[in-house]
Enzyme design. Structure first.
Site, PDB file in Angstrom:
ATOM      1  N   SER A 110       0.808  -1.217   0.000  1.00  0.00           N
ATOM      2  CA  SER A 110       0.000   0.000   0.000  1.00  0.00           C
ATOM      3  C   SER A 110       0.843   1.271   0.000  1.00  0.00           C
ATOM      4  O   SER A 110       1.969   1.298   0.500  1.00  0.00           O
ATOM      5  CB  SER A 110      -0.924   0.009   1.231  1.00  0.00           C
ATOM      6  OG  SER A 110      -0.162  -0.143   2.414  1.00  0.00           O
ATOM      7  N   GLN A 112       1.635   4.182   1.913  1.00  0.00           N
ATOM      8  CA  GLN A 112       1.515   4.188   3.369  1.00  0.00           C
ATOM      9  C   GLN A 112       2.540   5.112   4.000  1.00  0.00           C
ATOM     10  O   GLN A 112       3.470   5.599   3.350  1.00  0.00           O
ATOM     11  CB  GLN A 112       1.727   2.771   3.906  1.00  0.00           C
ATOM     12  CG  GLN A 112       3.102   2.197   3.588  1.00  0.00           C
ATOM     13  CD  GLN A 112       3.247   0.764   4.080  1.00  0.00           C
ATOM     14  OE1 GLN A 112       3.894   0.526   5.102  1.00  0.00           O
ATOM     15  NE2 GLN A 112       2.650  -0.184   3.358  1.00  0.00           N
ATOM     16  N   HIS A 114       4.170   5.757   8.368  1.00  0.00           N
ATOM     17  CA  HIS A 114       4.138   5.296   9.747  1.00  0.00           C
ATOM     18  C   HIS A 114       4.147   6.499  10.677  1.00  0.00           C
ATOM     19  O   HIS A 114       4.892   7.460  10.451  1.00  0.00           O
ATOM     20  CB  HIS A 114       5.330   4.394  10.036  1.00  0.00           C
ATOM     21  CG  HIS A 114       5.436   3.250   9.068  1.00  0.00           C
ATOM     22  ND1 HIS A 114       4.463   2.281   8.958  1.00  0.00           N
ATOM     23  CD2 HIS A 114       6.376   2.948   8.136  1.00  0.00           C
ATOM     24  CE1 HIS A 114       4.814   1.421   8.021  1.00  0.00           C
ATOM     25  NE2 HIS A 114       5.963   1.817   7.505  1.00  0.00           N
ATOM     26  N   LYS A 137       7.322   3.634  14.137  1.00  0.00           N
ATOM     27  CA  LYS A 137       7.791   2.557  13.266  1.00  0.00           C
ATOM     28  C   LYS A 137       8.728   3.074  12.174  1.00  0.00           C
ATOM     29  O   LYS A 137       8.494   2.854  10.984  1.00  0.00           O
ATOM     30  CB  LYS A 137       6.598   1.829  12.637  1.00  0.00           C
ATOM     31  CG  LYS A 137       6.955   0.495  11.976  1.00  0.00           C
ATOM     32  CD  LYS A 137       5.711  -0.111  11.330  1.00  0.00           C
ATOM     33  CE  LYS A 137       6.074  -1.420  10.658  1.00  0.00           C
ATOM     34  NZ  LYS A 137       5.717  -1.466   9.256  1.00  0.00           N
ATOM     35  N   GLU A 139      11.758   2.672   9.744  1.00  0.00           N
ATOM     36  CA  GLU A 139      12.198   1.390   9.206  1.00  0.00           C
ATOM     37  C   GLU A 139      13.288   1.557   8.157  1.00  0.00           C
ATOM     38  O   GLU A 139      13.414   2.610   7.520  1.00  0.00           O
ATOM     39  CB  GLU A 139      11.014   0.621   8.609  1.00  0.00           C
ATOM     40  CG  GLU A 139      10.341   1.298   7.438  1.00  0.00           C
ATOM     41  CD  GLU A 139       9.041   0.621   7.011  1.00  0.00           C
ATOM     42  OE1 GLU A 139       8.388  -0.018   7.872  1.00  0.00           O
ATOM     43  OE2 GLU A 139       8.679   0.729   5.831  1.00  0.00           O
ATOM     44  N   HIS A 276       5.531   6.033   1.264  1.00  0.00           N
ATOM     45  CA  HIS A 276       6.278   5.042   0.501  1.00  0.00           C
ATOM     46  C   HIS A 276       5.380   3.871   0.133  1.00  0.00           C
ATOM     47  O   HIS A 276       4.290   3.696   0.690  1.00  0.00           O
ATOM     48  CB  HIS A 276       7.495   4.544   1.288  1.00  0.00           C
ATOM     49  CG  HIS A 276       7.158   3.894   2.601  1.00  0.00           C
ATOM     50  ND1 HIS A 276       6.856   4.619   3.738  1.00  0.00           N
ATOM     51  CD2 HIS A 276       7.072   2.590   2.973  1.00  0.00           C
ATOM     52  CE1 HIS A 276       6.602   3.797   4.750  1.00  0.00           C
ATOM     53  NE2 HIS A 276       6.718   2.560   4.300  1.00  0.00           N
ATOM     54  N   ARG A 295      -2.611   3.641   5.833  1.00  0.00           N
ATOM     55  CA  ARG A 295      -2.694   3.318   4.409  1.00  0.00           C
ATOM     56  C   ARG A 295      -3.639   4.278   3.684  1.00  0.00           C
ATOM     57  O   ARG A 295      -4.602   4.758   4.266  1.00  0.00           O
ATOM     58  CB  ARG A 295      -3.184   1.885   4.207  1.00  0.00           C
ATOM     59  CG  ARG A 295      -2.296   0.834   4.842  1.00  0.00           C
ATOM     60  CD  ARG A 295      -2.864  -0.570   4.644  1.00  0.00           C
ATOM     61  NE  ARG A 295      -2.012  -1.581   5.263  1.00  0.00           N
ATOM     62  CZ  ARG A 295      -2.116  -1.980   6.522  1.00  0.00           C
ATOM     63  NH1 ARG A 295      -3.056  -1.449   7.296  1.00  0.00           N
ATOM     64  NH2 ARG A 295      -1.292  -2.888   7.004  1.00  0.00           N
ATOM     65  N   LYS A 301      -6.985  -3.405   2.103  1.00  0.00           N
ATOM     66  CA  LYS A 301      -7.177  -3.194   3.539  1.00  0.00           C
ATOM     67  C   LYS A 301      -7.813  -1.821   3.785  1.00  0.00           C
ATOM     68  O   LYS A 301      -7.800  -0.950   2.911  1.00  0.00           O
ATOM     69  CB  LYS A 301      -5.835  -3.304   4.263  1.00  0.00           C
ATOM     70  CG  LYS A 301      -5.213  -4.693   4.195  1.00  0.00           C
ATOM     71  CD  LYS A 301      -3.883  -4.740   4.956  1.00  0.00           C
ATOM     72  CE  LYS A 301      -3.269  -6.119   4.919  1.00  0.00           C
ATOM     73  NZ  LYS A 301      -1.980  -6.181   5.659  1.00  0.00           N
TER      74      LYS A 301
END
Length: 417
Positions: A110, A112, A114, A137, A139, A276, A295, A301
């Site tokens: 997706s 998205q 964080h 989050k 990453e 991203h 998302r 989802k």
């Protein structure tokens, strides 16, 4: 309570998300036998998306030859996490600060982002079923194979070019916003960000039927070879995304987000609020210990477009800004150190018969062998390694990694605070 050595095998868990590569094409499925996942039988038609290594409440790792999982073992043995780490992070009930993963991406994830820590706490309190923990989050994605992704907003001047060149894109946005954006290139950075936010919000909240109509028009133009020179770089991406997610607004993000093509060994870091979408390939991924995702497109989802629009940083730049440049700390060990405290990743490559020594680290670590075979040893013993083997190494434990009859490749994630 029986004693346990500070180095022991752990059993990761598999997530079978729809976007995962299928069957033997997936690195996750490839590693599963070596990881000792109980009852694993390859299903060639099933997606194997993620391999989780850590203590996240959603899916904590098991421990080889133990009934307890990793979280329970660390709760009983807090010294394995270490005082230094426990003073800085919440390690209550055996919680590790990071989560280590292998991702095998067959179709795009997706669009998205964080949330940061404060926003995560708020979202978790308001929607605990969706935002399952209160942690941030950030990453890092480290390519195991050729890897493609959408990563951060393009430079403003580049987005301006696409707004001018792609009528199907700009027709979805109110003309006053388009005009304001086209005239923003000489504005101060803060004002550019505000206008970029207007443009992105207008796109993501555009009429669904208009999005579908304009995508059909765009795809038809590309299929008959009507793309302009500027569009050559994203033509195949647009067609692929639309095939995977027909009529989805996320396809138009190809005209706003950097399209990144990475080779094995390259890495990118994505902090809170950076938009991203991973598109294709196999990666090691390390993050703060969270599963919070906001998302807004390219997904079946639930979407949370208002919160995504609200939390983005709107910082345009070339994609290279997100790169993590590794540093060779020895001839055999390469260090990927993102600009946060939550985790660092080492890549270890030892040739046939060679040994690499890692001095004690004042924090916990998790390592996975991705190629070859060999062993890891410490003062109290040794464990055999093969592709897919995952081990936990407790704080203040010196280890040696030795290759067998071929090159051994190991990725090790750790935190030292």
């Amino acid at each position: 309570m029986s004693t346990i050595e500070p180095v022991f095998g752990i059993i990761p868990t598999i997530q079978n998300y729809d976007w995962g590569k299928k069957g033997k094409d997936s690195k996750v499925a490839e590693f599963a036998p070596g990881a000792g996942i109980c009852g694993f039988t390859l299903n060639q038609s099933a997606p194997y998306a993620e391999l989780w290594m850590g203590t996240h409440v959603k899916s904590p790792s098991g421990v080889v030859d133990r009934k307890q999982n990793l979280t329970q073992i660390l709760t009983e043995n807090p010294g394995f996490i270490g005082d230094q780490v426990s003073r800085r992070f919440d390690t209550t009930n055996g919680n590790l600060p990071f989560l280590f993963k292998v991702l095998a991406i067959g179709k795009a994830l997706s669009i998205q982002t964080h949330p940061d820590k404060k926003t995560s706490e708020k979202l978790h309190a308001e929607q605990p079923a969706v935002y399952t923990d209160p942690n941030h989050k950030p990453e890092m994605a480290l390519a195991l194979t050729d890897f493609k992704a959408l990563c951060g907003f393009m430079p403003i001047t580049r987005i301006v070019e696409y707004v001018k060149a792609v009528p199907e894109f700009n027709s979805l946005i109110d003309s006053s916003i388009v005009t304001e954006f086209l005239n923003c290139t000489n504005l101060p950075e803060s004002e550019q960000k505000a206008v970029l936010k207007k443009l992105f919000a207008a796109l993501m909240t555009a009429d669904v039927s208009s999005i579908a109509t304009q995508l059909r028009t765009l795809v038809a133009r590309y299929q008959r070879g009507g793309q302009k020179p500027l569009e050559e770089d994203v033509k195949d991406l647009v067609l692929t995304l639309n095939e995977q997610y027909p009529g989805d607004v996320g396809v138009f993000c190809a005209f706003m987000l950097n399209f990144v093509r990475m080779t094995p060994g390259q890495a990118i870091f994505l902090g809170a609020g950076e938009p991203h979408a991973y598109v294709e390939g196999d990666i090691m991924e390390c993050m703060a210990n969270s599963d919070n995702v906001i998302r807004a497109g390219l997904t079946p989802k639930p979407k949370d477009i208002p919160n995504l629009i609200s939390v983005l940083t709107y910082t345009p730049s070339d994609w290279q800004k997100h790169m993590v440049e590794p540093v060779d700390i020895t001839p055999r060990t390469r260090k990927y150190d993102p600009p946060i405290q939550d985790f660092t990743v080492l890549q270890v490559k030892t040739q046939k018969g060679e040994t690499e020594t890692h001095e004690a680290i004042p924090g916990p670590s998790i390592a996975i062998a991705t190629e070859g075979s060999g062993r890891v040893s410490w003062s109290g013993g040794e464990l055999d390694l093969q592709a897919g083997s995952v081990i936990f190494v407790g704080a203040e434990t010196k280890i040696k990694i030795t290759a067998g009859d071929s090159e051994l490749v190991v990725f090790r994630a750790y935190v030292t605070a």
